[in-house]
Design an enzyme around this catalytic site. Structure first.
Site, short mmCIF file in Angstrom:
data_model
loop_
_atom_site.label_atom_id
_atom_site.label_comp_id
_atom_site.label_asym_id
_atom_site.label_seq_id
_atom_site.Cartn_x
_atom_site.Cartn_y
_atom_site.Cartn_z
N THR A 48 15.13 -4.08 9.54
CA THR A 48 16.29 -4.86 9.95
C THR A 48 16.83 -5.65 8.76
OG1 THR A 48 15.03 -6.84 10.52
CG2 THR A 48 15.21 -5.13 12.23
N HIS A 95 16.91 -8.71 8.35
CA HIS A 95 16.21 -10.00 8.22
C HIS A 95 15.81 -10.26 6.77
CE1 HIS A 95 13.82 -13.40 9.61
NE2 HIS A 95 12.80 -12.93 8.90
N ARG A 136 2.27 -6.88 -7.89
CA ARG A 136 2.86 -8.06 -8.53
C ARG A 136 2.13 -9.36 -8.20
NH1 ARG A 136 6.13 -4.03 -7.92
NH2 ARG A 136 7.91 -3.72 -9.28
N PHE A 154 11.20 -18.60 4.40
CA PHE A 154 12.43 -19.36 4.60
C PHE A 154 12.19 -20.87 4.49
CE2 PHE A 154 16.21 -20.92 6.80
CZ PHE A 154 17.18 -20.15 6.19
N CYS A 161 6.47 -14.15 -0.28
CA CYS A 161 6.62 -12.70 -0.36
C CYS A 161 7.37 -12.21 0.87
CB CYS A 161 5.24 -12.04 -0.44
SG CYS A 161 5.32 -10.23 -0.45
N VAL A 162 8.49 -11.54 0.62
CA VAL A 162 9.25 -10.91 1.69
C VAL A 162 9.28 -9.42 1.41
CG1 VAL A 162 11.44 -10.87 2.94
CG2 VAL A 162 10.67 -12.99 1.87
N ILE A 163 8.84 -8.64 2.39
CA ILE A 163 8.79 -7.19 2.23
C ILE A 163 9.86 -6.58 3.13
CG2 ILE A 163 7.36 -5.13 2.51
CD1 ILE A 163 4.91 -7.02 2.02
#
Length: 161
Positions: free
Chosen positions: A95, A97, A136, A66, A89-91
């Site tokens: 939730t 989020h 990736r 963020f 990286c967001v996994i």
């Protein structure tokens, strides 16, 4: 094209301008550092492969994905870089989020590109699981960091630097 059908590290090097006179800012999320470290390594190696000098690659860390938008905006305001690359990286978890972070970063980077005269390159992996992120960030599908470096060079050259 979906990444599953395209290796992120495949490109024609003859189409990439010389980066020896270009200066790059790279903002990297510390969250999921096992992934973002690979993205950073790929980006730096690719920039150097195309002539970028060590002293013209500035890297700054932010705690999470963020914060990538703020980091990029500070590069634009406080340095003389020609482009900024954001790497994170967001996994997906259990939730919503994931949705909020991905949407916020995407909109933030879009806004920076709309309002700045320097390109901000989007290198945020948004994956369903850790294996997709590994694939990736230097795995079987290549490295998004490579792709972001090539994009930065080409966008700096868009009107010629």
């Amino acid at each position: 094209m979906a990444t599953a059908f395209h290796n992120l590290s495949d490109y024609d090097p003859t189409t990439v301008p010389n980066a020896s006179n270009m200066k790059f800012g790279i903002v990297v999320s510390e969250w999921n550092e096992n992934i973002t470290g690979g993205l950073l390594e790929g980006a730096i190696e690719t920039l150097k492969k195309h002539g970028a000098k060590d002293e013209n690659i500035i890297t700054k860390l932010v705690p999470g994905s963020f914060e990538l938008t703020f980091g990029a905006s500070q590069f634009l305001k406080n340095t003389d870089v020609d482009a900024v690359i954001i790497l994170g990286c967001v996994i997906k978890g259990e939730t919503p989020h994931f949705d909020y972070v991905c949407a916020g970063v995407t909109q933030g980077i879009t806004d920076l590109n709309r309002t700045s005269n320097k390109p901000v390159i989007y290198g945020l992996l948004t994956t369903n699981n850790m294996q997709q992120a590994i694939d990736r960030s230097g795995g079987k599908l290549g490295n998004k960091g490579d792709e972001c470096a090539i994009t930065a060079i080409k966008m700096i050259n868009f009107f010629g630097v």
